[in-house]
Design a protein around this motif. Structure first.
Motif, PDB file in Angstrom:
ATOM      1  N   SER A  87       4.439  -1.245 -11.638  1.00 52.95           N
ATOM      2  CA  SER A  87       3.172  -1.859 -12.070  1.00 52.95           C
ATOM      3  C   SER A  87       3.392  -3.264 -12.614  1.00 52.95           C
ATOM      4  O   SER A  87       2.595  -4.176 -12.354  1.00 52.95           O
ATOM      5  N   GLN A  88       4.451  -3.450 -13.349  1.00 53.78           N
ATOM      6  CA  GLN A  88       4.782  -4.781 -13.867  1.00 53.78           C
ATOM      7  C   GLN A  88       5.156  -5.726 -12.722  1.00 53.78           C
ATOM      8  O   GLN A  88       4.791  -6.894 -12.730  1.00 53.78           O
ATOM      9  N   MET A  89       5.860  -5.201 -11.729  1.00 60.59           N
ATOM     10  CA  MET A  89       6.239  -6.018 -10.570  1.00 60.59           C
ATOM     11  C   MET A  89       5.002  -6.508  -9.828  1.00 60.59           C
ATOM     12  O   MET A  89       4.928  -7.663  -9.424  1.00 60.59           O
ATOM     13  N   LEU A  90       4.008  -5.642  -9.659  1.00 54.60           N
ATOM     14  CA  LEU A  90       2.781  -6.044  -8.981  1.00 54.60           C
ATOM     15  C   LEU A  90       2.095  -7.178  -9.735  1.00 54.60           C
ATOM     16  O   LEU A  90       1.629  -8.146  -9.133  1.00 54.60           O
ATOM     17  N   GLU A 109       0.816  -1.216   0.000  1.00 55.44           N
ATOM     18  CA  GLU A 109       0.000   0.000   0.000  1.00 55.44           C
ATOM     19  C   GLU A 109       0.848   1.264   0.000  1.00 55.44           C
ATOM     20  O   GLU A 109       0.398   2.313  -0.456  1.00 55.44           O
ATOM     21  N   LEU A 110       2.094   1.192   0.465  1.00 56.97           N
ATOM     22  CA  LEU A 110       2.994   2.348   0.467  1.00 56.97           C
ATOM     23  C   LEU A 110       3.658   2.588  -0.891  1.00 56.97           C
ATOM     24  O   LEU A 110       4.252   3.652  -1.110  1.00 56.97           O
ATOM     25  N   LEU A 111       3.578   1.616  -1.790  1.00 54.19           N
ATOM     26  CA  LEU A 111       4.185   1.787  -3.111  1.00 54.19           C
ATOM     27  C   LEU A 111       3.534   2.946  -3.861  1.00 54.19           C
ATOM     28  O   LEU A 111       2.337   3.181  -3.734  1.00 54.19           O
ATOM     29  N   GLN A 112       4.339   3.622  -4.646  1.00 51.31           N
ATOM     30  CA  GLN A 112       3.867   4.712  -5.502  1.00 51.31           C
ATOM     31  C   GLN A 112       4.101   4.334  -6.957  1.00 51.31           C
ATOM     32  O   GLN A 112       5.097   3.682  -7.284  1.00 51.31           O
ATOM     33  N   GLU A 113       3.209   4.768  -7.804  1.00 54.56           N
ATOM     34  CA  GLU A 113       3.281   4.427  -9.226  1.00 54.56           C
ATOM     35  C   GLU A 113       4.581   4.903  -9.875  1.00 54.56           C
ATOM     36  O   GLU A 113       5.036   4.322 -10.861  1.00 54.56           O
ATOM     37  N   THR A 114       5.180   5.940  -9.339  1.00 56.07           N
ATOM     38  CA  THR A 114       6.377   6.530  -9.948  1.00 56.07           C
ATOM     39  C   THR A 114       7.680   5.984  -9.368  1.00 56.07           C
ATOM     40  O   THR A 114       8.750   6.419  -9.793  1.00 56.07           O
ATOM     41  N   THR A 123      -4.478  -3.876  -6.337  1.00 60.67           N
ATOM     42  CA  THR A 123      -5.705  -4.513  -5.847  1.00 60.67           C
ATOM     43  C   THR A 123      -5.695  -6.006  -6.124  1.00 60.67           C
ATOM     44  O   THR A 123      -6.005  -6.821  -5.244  1.00 60.67           O
ATOM     45  N   ASP A 124      -5.335  -6.393  -7.337  1.00 61.17           N
ATOM     46  CA  ASP A 124      -5.307  -7.807  -7.716  1.00 61.17           C
ATOM     47  C   ASP A 124      -4.306  -8.592  -6.865  1.00 61.17           C
ATOM     48  O   ASP A 124      -4.592  -9.711  -6.423  1.00 61.17           O
ATOM     49  N   VAL A 137       7.124 -13.548 -16.748  1.00 62.45           N
ATOM     50  CA  VAL A 137       7.679 -12.305 -17.309  1.00 62.45           C
ATOM     51  C   VAL A 137       6.535 -11.355 -17.668  1.00 62.45           C
ATOM     52  O   VAL A 137       5.576 -11.739 -18.328  1.00 62.45           O
ATOM     53  N   VAL A 138       6.667 -10.111 -17.223  1.00 63.24           N
ATOM     54  CA  VAL A 138       5.689  -9.067 -17.540  1.00 63.24           C
ATOM     55  C   VAL A 138       6.448  -7.949 -18.238  1.00 63.24           C
ATOM     56  O   VAL A 138       7.273  -7.276 -17.631  1.00 63.24           O
ATOM     57  N   SER A 139       6.176  -7.760 -19.505  1.00 67.55           N
ATOM     58  CA  SER A 139       6.887  -6.725 -20.259  1.00 67.55           C
ATOM     59  C   SER A 139       5.956  -5.627 -20.774  1.00 67.55           C
ATOM     60  O   SER A 139       6.415  -4.565 -21.166  1.00 67.55           O
ATOM     61  N   SER A 140       4.656  -5.873 -20.755  1.00 64.30           N
ATOM     62  CA  SER A 140       3.715  -4.851 -21.233  1.00 64.30           C
ATOM     63  C   SER A 140       3.347  -3.900 -20.099  1.00 64.30           C
ATOM     64  O   SER A 140       3.542  -4.205 -18.916  1.00 64.30           O
ATOM     65  N   ASP A 141       2.810  -2.752 -20.453  1.00 63.19           N
ATOM     66  CA  ASP A 141       2.369  -1.776 -19.458  1.00 63.19           C
ATOM     67  C   ASP A 141       1.177  -2.324 -18.686  1.00 63.19           C
ATOM     68  O   ASP A 141       0.325  -3.018 -19.244  1.00 63.19           O
ATOM     69  N   LYS A 142       1.123  -2.018 -17.404  1.00 65.76           N
ATOM     70  CA  LYS A 142       0.049  -2.482 -16.537  1.00 65.76           C
ATOM     71  C   LYS A 142      -0.517  -1.302 -15.747  1.00 65.76           C
ATOM     72  O   LYS A 142       0.166  -0.317 -15.514  1.00 65.76           O
ATOM     73  N   ASN A 143      -1.767  -1.446 -15.318  1.00 70.13           N
ATOM     74  CA  ASN A 143      -2.412  -0.432 -14.500  1.00 70.13           C
ATOM     75  C   ASN A 143      -1.976  -0.624 -13.050  1.00 70.13           C
ATOM     76  O   ASN A 143      -2.200  -1.686 -12.457  1.00 70.13           O
ATOM     77  N   PHE A 144      -1.372   0.396 -12.466  1.00 73.65           N
ATOM     78  CA  PHE A 144      -0.829   0.311 -11.119  1.00 73.65           C
ATOM     79  C   PHE A 144      -1.897  -0.009 -10.080  1.00 73.65           C
ATOM     80  O   PHE A 144      -1.742  -0.937  -9.281  1.00 73.65           O
ATOM     81  N   ASN A 145      -2.980   0.743 -10.060  1.00 77.65           N
ATOM     82  CA  ASN A 145      -4.010   0.545  -9.033  1.00 77.65           C
ATOM     83  C   ASN A 145      -4.667  -0.831  -9.147  1.00 77.65           C
ATOM     84  O   ASN A 145      -4.901  -1.502  -8.145  1.00 77.65           O
ATOM     85  N   LYS A 146      -4.950  -1.263 -10.372  1.00 77.72           N
ATOM     86  CA  LYS A 146      -5.533  -2.594 -10.570  1.00 77.72           C
ATOM     87  C   LYS A 146      -4.542  -3.670 -10.152  1.00 77.72           C
ATOM     88  O   LYS A 146      -4.908  -4.650  -9.499  1.00 77.72           O
ATOM     89  N   GLY A 147      -3.288  -3.485 -10.495  1.00 77.58           N
ATOM     90  CA  GLY A 147      -2.262  -4.454 -10.120  1.00 77.58           C
ATOM     91  C   GLY A 147      -2.130  -4.591  -8.617  1.00 77.58           C
ATOM     92  O   GLY A 147      -2.000  -5.703  -8.096  1.00 77.58           O
TER      93      GLY A 147
END
Length: 149
Positions: free
Chosen positions: A34-37, A18-23, A100-101, A88-98
């Motif tokens: 986002s990819q890490m999530l 929860e402390l992670l920031q998108e940037t 939550t998921d 492996v995650v190489s495409s862009d991902k949504n931070f908030n959805k990631g």
């Protein structure tokens, strides 16, 4: 080693996520936060039977067996270790959805803390309930440290 079956460890991991920031930038590796999530969900999904991995050939199974205990022991993982192609995650991902998921997958896994029978890992074979919990904690801890959390 902490376990994702422990209430305290889950609370700690949840707070760190929860402390992670998108940037946030990684201290190592190629993934953004986002990819890490998204990546961190996959091992949980394997344990829960939600994601099937291709079984390795005999040579790779023997090789993997030599590293099995490093998945759940107290020694930190090295940076930039290779991962299976399915993780492996190489495409862009949504931070908030990631986020939550991932939190939902953690809760599903933690809810099985009383489960004693676990399916074998497709690459590493049998793990005890304790080893599954430790391995999942260690993976999340490794990647949260990657982003300074």
């Amino acid at each position: 080693m902490k376990s994702l079956f422990s209430d305290d460890a889950v609370s700690e991991i949840r707070t760190r996520i929860e402390l992670l920031q998108e940037t946030q930038n990684p201290k190592w590796g190629k993934m953004n936060v986002s990819q890490m999530l998204a990546h961190c969900k996959f091992p949980l999904q394997v344990a829960l039977g939600e994601l099937a991995l291709e079984k390795p050939n005999v040579f790779k199974r023997i090789l993997f067996s030599m590293f099995k205990s490093s998945l759940y022991n107290d020694k930190p993982w090295k940076q930039n270790l290779p991962t299976t192609k399915e993780f492996v995650v190489s495409s862009d991902k949504n931070f908030n959805k990631g986020r939550t998921d991932l939190l939902e997958e953690i809760e599903k896994f933690h809810a099985k803390k009383e489960q004693t029978e676990w399916p074998p890992h497709p690459m590493f074979g049998e793990f005890t309930q304790e080893q599954w919990g430790q391995m999942q904690y260690k993976h999340l801890d490794h990647h949260l440290k990657q982003f300074g959390a």
